[in-house]
Design an enzyme around this catalytic site. Structure first.
Site, PDB file in Angstrom:
ATOM      1  CG  HIS A 132      -2.110  -0.854   1.067  1.00 49.61           C
ATOM      2  ND1 HIS A 132      -3.283  -0.370   0.561  1.00 49.61           N
ATOM      3  CD2 HIS A 132      -2.306  -2.159   1.316  1.00 49.61           C
ATOM      4  CE1 HIS A 132      -4.165  -1.358   0.519  1.00 49.61           C
ATOM      5  NE2 HIS A 132      -3.597  -2.449   0.967  1.00 49.61           N
ATOM      6  CE  LYS A 565     -12.918   5.351   0.613  1.00 47.89           C
ATOM      7  NZ  LYS A 565     -14.008   5.646  -0.337  1.00 47.89           N
TER       8      LYS A 565
END
Length: 904
Positions: A132, A565
């Site tokens: 990531h 999120k």
């Protein structure tokens, strides 16, 4: 209410930490005096740094960046020293997170040795290294950091003369000078190939060496606490990786890149094992003239020498030292395993090499050389058991939309005369077609020609998986992770592609799929749908027979970042907990074990709670000795850059899984209290509504882009993967990592707390004092609730509304900006007040002394980096100065990230 301090690490000696930080500060000052004396004020009087002229900002940021790096290294050194001192002073059982502490806890609970042995036989903990885009440090910088750490370790010793100590300090100053001269910012975006080498760096430096030492720690703890019943120990850890296998939204990860990753992973461990077998051939020099070697072992040596391809050469050396000949022969066979041109016969699989090493171990024990066997030879066998011929199991990840597009293309190939595009993915007709195809016997492998590049790429990947599974170490291939799984048909679609690619074990390709398919549930809706999807999958005969062939366990991946999120931190925490509880129950009802792969990041918003506490708070029975967890970005370097720290973090992880597997079912803090459960669910749903109200505000997207450096983040060369899925620009399409990164940079940090204050207020207003009494009871008695509140508190503490307001001033639409910032600031204050009332603290993070000590030490510098970042954003966006402000701007991002302790 008296604040409760969470159990944690050994207390750091603050006097020692002050001593080494002052020493590092003096050495850094020496470097600054030579390189750029005009920025000394940054380290001497940070409050005066804002008066520096524009042309000094880059150098000033360089000072801040280096100082934050040095402080992190000093903290790591002090923490390691504190653990050693704790063990020396009070014994290993007192070191929180250690195997000694874990086994002592289990023994104190009167858990019988038989139950302990069952867990030892099945424990399977898999840290998974991912690429990531959150690691801002170059490998060159990591290597300098390691040398600085080692110099600090050497300086701990009192044995040095004043002359020798001066020499060490000079070497330390040189490393700090190299940090100044090297530069931390990447000038080019890393390639996937570079990321692969970055990940393998940690294995070569620390993980090969320290992972198997966990077995010795575990064995010693078991001998102390279960002396009557010797327990068999095996390596509790294996490693996985996504680097070179994760193609979800990353067009740079191709089948050829995956082939390269598999080869590099293999070569890393082969070089290590070649060295280790060479060491054994040098060290174990028992002579047949001095001791009688059993004939059966001499026969085994002869067989291995014959298979080596160099029988004459090996036989001519060390004629009376059979162990040396044996390990030399194994070394030659290892080379032949993956080198077709090498003479000799390679190993069929890792089990063959493990068997040979075990045989030598047993002979040494029979020859009363038990210590030689256990301290020199056995660790090599454990390395093969842990790392195989692969280093890591490489997971493959792809989005279900890609899988379904390729399947639809194949449908058209199989039905050339049909009208239209065929069934819509996700429809009943689509799933019926997939199930019909899976039920048919497959007489021959179809070869799909003339397909799109996307389809060709996926089919080539499946061919590569098949070839690797047929090789000497099938575990080189890990799981196939399906991002955004939204139906059972999504999973069965991959089974069908596997069937078309020859990845079934039975002749008719109807019963056993060889790919381990792992659905990933990421959004709040996906987590809520997961139980129904898994129920449908477990009802499918093909899935059941495939799982049985793979060990009888269905792995499920849980996405912490996207769920946060989507629904906010508190709601996501609740939904993740509930999904696990429901899935475990479904698995039990169907006679299938369910194991979980936790997709966590470094920040609170992405699940980055302290490892031991996070595992201890998982639902009762949800671990069962099996756990996978991602280690992402800067978390990898912070945990695994140095050997002692790496061993400590691996020990915490494995020990926590061990304890949870044995104790969780009977632990009061994990039992479901119906009143508590109803309250948490109510608060979670209320926080979701308030978070979604903000997330869906039509002005938020512009506020987010303008009040944060998210657009400029693309220029910070963090990782190979694009910041957005499918090139879209909406919040829903933005990856969770830049979402968290940007809210962290602008010091809102709202991803870690927003919505909870509203929810707690809504909960308390109609209930009054009884409501707060209930919350305090939950905080005292519920491990999961307490962990969530503690992590929210840390985010509130690191957020700074005064700094955040400067970022809000960057938004062009002043009316919208002032309205949104007023909402955010009000919610921050409201949440802070309620959390303090709940915990009994006078101010945030009083109980987290380590976090508070560290951050208060760097707060002035981080705030100055934030101020400069705001000014540089204005300059960059106005077009003034061209590209000149970009490098200092990127440096501010590194400084803020280092100060907060994560990039996202």
């Amino acid at each position: 209410m008296k604040p409760v301090k969470p159990a944690g690490a050994a207390p750091v000696d603050s006097a020692y930490l002050d001593e080494i930080t002052m020493m590092l500060r003096d050495l850094l000052r020496q470097v600054i005096k030579v390189r750029e004396p005009r920025v000394l004020t940054v380290i001497d009087e940070p409050a005066n740094a804002r008066a520096l002229p524009q042309d000094m900002i880059a150098n000033a940021l360089q000072v801040i960046g280096i100082w934050l790096q040095l402080l992190n290294i000093a903290e790591e050194n002090a923490a390691m020293r504190a653990r050693r001192q704790m063990e020396t002073r009070s014994g290993p059982d007192q070191v929180t997170g250690s195997f000694s502490h874990a086994v002592a806890t289990v023994a104190a609970a009167s858990i019988p040795p038989e139950a302990v042995q069952r867990t030892l036989d099945t424990i399977d903990v898999q840290p998974t290294i991912t690429a990531h885009p959150t690691e801002a440090k170059r490998v060159t910088v990591l290597e300098i950091h390691r040398r600085i750490y080692l110099k600090l370790y050497e300086l701990e010793s009192p044995r040095w003369t004043p002359r020798e100590r001066t020499g060490l300090l000079k070497a330390l100053r040189n490393e700090i000078d190299l940090l100044w001269l090297t530069g931390e910012i990447r000038l080019e975006k890393p390639t996937v190939e570079q990321e692969i080498h970055w990940g393998l760096h940690f294995f070569r430096e620390t993980l090969f060496d320290r992972t198997v030492s966990l077995c010795d720690l575990m064995e010693a703890a078991l001998q102390r606490h279960y002396p009557e019943t010797p327990c068999r120990v095996r390596p509790p850890l294996r490693f996985s990786s996504w680097i070179g296998g994760d193609r979800d939204g990353n067009p740079f990860v191709t089948a050829e890149v995956t082939r390269y990753a598999l080869r590099e992973n293999r070569d890393a461990i082969l070089a290590r094992l070649d060295q280790r077998l060479g060491d054994l051939s040098q060290l174990i020099s028992l002579s047949a003239r001095e001791i009688t070697i059993p004939k059966e072992f001499l026969d085994r040596v002869h067989r291995q020498v014959e298979l080596s391809g160099d029988a004459a050469g090996i036989a001519s050396r060390n004629a009376h030292e059979p162990f040396r000949r044996f390990f030399t022969a194994l070394r030659a066979r290892l080379v032949a395993t993956f080198s077709p041109d090498a003479p000799g016969t390679g190993f069929r699989n890792t089990e063959e090499l493990i068997g040979e090493l075990l045989a030598a171990e047993e002979v040494l024990s029979r020859l009363q050389s038990v210590s030689l066997a256990s301290s020199i030879l056995r660790p090599v066998r454990w390395e093969v058991e842990t790392f195989g011929f692969r280093t890591v199991s490489l997971d493959l990840r792809q989005n279900t939309t890609v899988i379904n597009r390729v399947l639809r293309e194949i449908w058209r190939k199989l039905n050339p005369l049909a009208e239209g595009e065929g069934p819509e993915p996700g429809s009943l007709a689509w799933q019926a077609w997939i199930e019909d195809e899976l039920a048919k016997p497959l007489g021959f492998l179809p070869r799909f020609r003339g397909v799109s590049d996307e389809a060709r790429e996926l089919l080539d990947l499946l061919d590569l998986i098949r070839d690797t599974l047929d090789g000497p170490d099938p575990q080189a291939i890990g799981a196939f992770i399906l991002s955004m799984t939204q139906s059972a048909g999504d999973v069965l679609g991959l089974y069908l592609l596997a069937k078309y690619s020859g990845l079934f074990a039975d002749e008719t390709a109807r019963e056993v799929c060889r790919i381990r398919v792992v659905p990933l549930f990421e959004t709040i809706d996906d987590l809520r749908a997961a139980p129904q999807i898994i129920t449908e999958l477990l009802a499918h005969p093909l899935v059941r027979t495939s799982l049985a062939a793979q060990g009888g366990c269905q792995e499920v991946m849980l996405g912490y970042s996207d769920s946060n999120k989507d629904g906010g931190f508190f709601c996501a925490s609740f939904e993740l907990f509930e999904a696990q509880r429901r899935l475990i129950r479904i698995g039990r009802d169907n006679g299938v074990d369910i194991s979980f792969f936790h997709g966590r990041g470094g920040s609170v918003s992405r699940g980055g709670a302290p490892t031991g506490r996070a595992i201890a708070a998982q639902p009762a029975g949800s671990v069962g000795g099996r756990m996978r967890v991602t280690e992402q970005g800067e978390v990898v370097s912070s945990k695994f850059a140095n050997r002692g720290t790496a061993q400590h973090h691996l020990e915490i992880l494995a020990a926590a899984v061990f304890v949870h597997a044995l104790k969780s079912i009977d632990e009061p803090e994990l039992k479901i209290n119906e009143e508590h459960q109803a309250a948490v669910e109510w608060i979670a749903q209320a926080s979701f509504r308030h978070y979604r109200k903000l997330a869906e505000d039509p002005s938020l997207l512009d506020y987010f882009h303008q009040a944060s450096p998210v657009e400029e983040l693309a220029n910070l060369k963090l990782g190979s993967r694009p910041a957005r899925r499918f090139g879209a620009r909406g919040i829903g399409d933005l990856r969770a990592i830049p979402w968290v990164f940007a809210w962290s940079q602008n010091r809102h940090l709202l991803t870690g707390w927003y919505g909870l204050g509203y929810a707690l207020d809504d909960f308390l207003v109609p209930r009054g004092g009884a409501g707060m009494k209930l919350l305090r009871d939950m905080y005292a008695r519920s491990r999961g609730f307490r962990l969530a509140i503690d992590e929210v508190e840390k985010s509130l503490y690191l957020a700074d509304m005064t700094v955040a307001e400067h970022y809000a001033a960057l938004v062009a639409d002043r009316t919208a900006a002032e309205r949104l910032f007023a909402l955010i600031r009000h919610e921050h204050g409201r949440t802070t007040r309620t959390i303090l009332e709940l915990t009994g603290e006078a101010k945030l993070c009083e109980r987290f002394e380590g976090l508070q000590r560290r951050f208060e030490r760097v707060r002035p510098m981080v705030e100055q980096a934030n101020r400069w970042q705001v000014e540089l954003l204005k300059e960059t966006r106005s077009g003034k100065g061209g590209e000149q402000p970009m490098m200092p701007l990127l440096m501010t991002m590194n400084c803020v990230a280092a100060g907060l302790g994560w990039t996202g």
